[in-house]
Scaffold this active site. Structure first.
Site, PDB file in Angstrom:
ATOM      1  N   CYS A 170       5.784  54.717 -35.269  1.00  0.00           N
ATOM      2  CA  CYS A 170       4.572  54.222 -35.927  1.00  0.00           C
ATOM      3  C   CYS A 170       4.070  52.889 -35.355  1.00  0.00           C
ATOM      4  CB  CYS A 170       4.779  54.119 -37.430  1.00  0.00           C
ATOM      5  SG  CYS A 170       6.191  53.118 -37.942  1.00  0.00           S
ATOM      6  N   ASP A 367      -3.567  55.238 -40.743  1.00  0.00           N
ATOM      7  CA  ASP A 367      -2.148  55.527 -40.903  1.00  0.00           C
ATOM      8  C   ASP A 367      -1.642  56.426 -39.775  1.00  0.00           C
ATOM      9  OD1 ASP A 367       0.386  55.966 -41.794  1.00  0.00           O
ATOM     10  OD2 ASP A 367      -0.177  56.830 -43.728  1.00  0.00           O
ATOM     11  N   HIS A 369       1.214  57.870 -39.623  1.00  0.00           N
ATOM     12  CA  HIS A 369       2.311  58.711 -40.092  1.00  0.00           C
ATOM     13  C   HIS A 369       1.925  60.170 -40.311  1.00  0.00           C
ATOM     14  CE1 HIS A 369       3.583  54.582 -41.085  1.00  0.00           C
ATOM     15  NE2 HIS A 369       4.792  55.029 -40.779  1.00  0.00           N
TER      16      HIS A 369
END
Length: 494
Positions: A170, A367, A369
């Site tokens: 990440c 994000d 993820h």
């Protein structure tokens, strides 16, 4: 991602912090300590999810017994993989990372997105024409930002068997988003929006190609891991912001040294300046933007431009131990009002995001993820499907809950833009009461004077600076209330 931390409850700001002043030292030891803070519950959860199935695609088993084992466990592994890559994982992340989709139904204050302000008039609702227009413009801008996420199914990284970066990549993805945005600003301008119709702009497609997941893409996860070995980067391991910034410096330098060997090794079309503290920045102290160094880097990068080359500044910071010291919050918030803003790579401990905007006490972010299949964007394919590189869902988190280990990015197009940035940053430092995020100095001869550039407006010329925090909930004009220090703080090594 290495941990799902317990939420740190921070008192509403503004208010007086009882925390000691934390320093900006961002050496590897500091990051290692910051990235390993976790709660028992978080560690248990992560252990379950990360150990239930492998994060690479193929496994070889030498014995027949292992093959039988693998066959019996295949059903469970497949089921858990679906959970981890599906909507349920998103709900788990939102539950334990305390993030959520942004709700604009009651938005009544200004939203800042990488230096652009979207005004929502007080007393209006999202159904009012003026407000709806501002929200639509904000969403168009947000969805045009480059979104780079976990991928699965790419060629194995180096000598490893990793064909996915799920659960550990990440921070790398967050840094890719920030650099990709700098390239968008450089080639296409701040006002660029993703077009609705094809064929796409060649520069846009070319930028996406740079961040593909293979050795042939210049800024791929493969090449970043190779460049970052000296800073502890390795497939399967999480990395902090400081090491990530230095990795980009190493990769850019390597590409520049081999710039004559073909298109895939072209250099970054701007200077890269990793802003650090006293001397080489490894011994603590507020990071210092040294103007002489910036000008030298720009001249080395491109001597052909009379106005000076563009420059990308990355400022790795550690603003606390377990949470950001409240005295830094108004300063951090205000950086998003700078026209040169590229946002922040950071987020929750061990769970990096790309923070691109703020409104009141919320931070908007992209994000990384989300798990997506690998795609291969060719430079000459102007009709390529680029939908996986954009996100239309705006998510937010409490601004005071972000991890204190982070890195801020800024892009300056030319010498005038850089001097404007220095002026804004100098004024921000003057309002910090002795605890600036970073400082400005003309040269290292002035470094030991804490505010040697306090009269920077005399050097650069006084110009109007916007984004002075009038609509900032963490308004820096209130920073006096957030600390009882007299401005003579000593910077200490964490």
């Amino acid at each position: 991602m290495t941990s799902l931390p317990e939420r740190a409850v921070i008192s509403n700001f503004p208010g007086q912090s009882s925390d000691p002043v934390d320093t900006h030292t961002v050496g590897p030891k500091t990051e290692q300590a910051a990235s390993h803070s976790r709660s028992p519950k978080a560690s248990l959860l992560l252990s379950f999810f990360s150990s239930t199935f492998p994060i690479f695609e193929t496994i070889s088993s030498p014995s027949a017994d292992k093959k039988e084992n693998k066959s019996r466990n295949y059903g469970l592994t497949t089921a858990v993989r679906k959970v981890m890559t599906g909507g349920m994982m998103r709900k788990i992340q939102e539950r334990f990372l305390w993030t959520s989709k942004a709700d604009f139904s009651s938005s009544t204050s200004e939203m800042w997105l990488l230096g652009a302000c979207y005004k929502v008039s007080p007393g209006e609702s999202s159904t009012d024409t003026k407000t709806a227009s501002a929200l639509a413009a904000f969403l168009e801008d947000f969805s045009s930002k480059i979104w780079i996420t976990y991928r699965k199914g790419f060629d194995a990284i180096g000598d490893t068997r990793f064909t996915s970066d799920v659960n550990w990549g990440c921070m790398i993805r967050s840094s890719q988003m920030l650099v990709a945005q700098a390239l968008i600003f450089h080639h296409l301008g701040r006002s660029w929006r993703k077009p609705l119709q094809k064929p796409y702009d060649r520069d846009y497609v070319g930028i996406l190609h740079l961040f593909g997941d293979s050795d042939t893409s210049r800024y791929s996860i493969h090449n970043l891991l190779q460049a970052g070995k000296g800073y502890g980067l390795s497939a399967g391991s999480w990395v902090g912001p400081y090491a990530m910034c230095r990795t980009w410096e190493t990769l850019v330098r390597a590409n520049r040294d081999h710039g004559g060997h073909g298109q895939e090794k072209e250099t970054l079309p701007m200077a890269l300046y990793i802003v650090s503290g006293d001397e080489d920045g490894e011994r603590g102290g507020a990071p210092i933007v040294c103007m002489d160094i910036a000008f030298k880097l720009c001249s080395e990068c491109c001597t052909a431009q009379s106005t000076g080359a563009s420059i990308l500044l990355l400022v790795p910071l550690v603003l606390g131990l377990e949470k950001v010291n409240l005295r830094y919050m108004p300063l951090l918030w205000e950086t998003f009002t700078f026209p040169q803003s590229l946002g922040i790579m950071g987020g929750k401990p061990g769970a990096s995001t790309y923070i691109v905007g703020v409104q009141d006490d919320k931070a908007f972010y992209l994000d990384p993820h989300e798990v997506q299949p690998v795609v291969d964007i060719k430079t000459d394919n102007l009709d390529a499907d680029t939908s996986s590189y954009h996100c239309s869902t705006v998510r937010n988190m409490d601004f005071d809950s972000i991890d204190p280990s982070l890195a801020i990015g800024f892009y300056c197009r030319d010498k005038d833009d850089f001097e404007d940035f220095c002026l804004r940053a100098s004024r921000l430092a003057e309002r910090s009461n002795g605890a600036p995020l970073f400082t400005i100095a003309k040269s290292f001869e002035h470094v030991k004077c804490k505010y040697s550039m306090g009269s920077l407006s005399d050097i650069l010329g006084d110009t109007d600076c916007h984004g002075n925090g009038e609509n900032n909930k963490y308004g820096s004009e209130n920073s006096d209330e957030c600390n009882a220090h007299n401005g003579d703080d000593d910077w200490q090594v964490l």
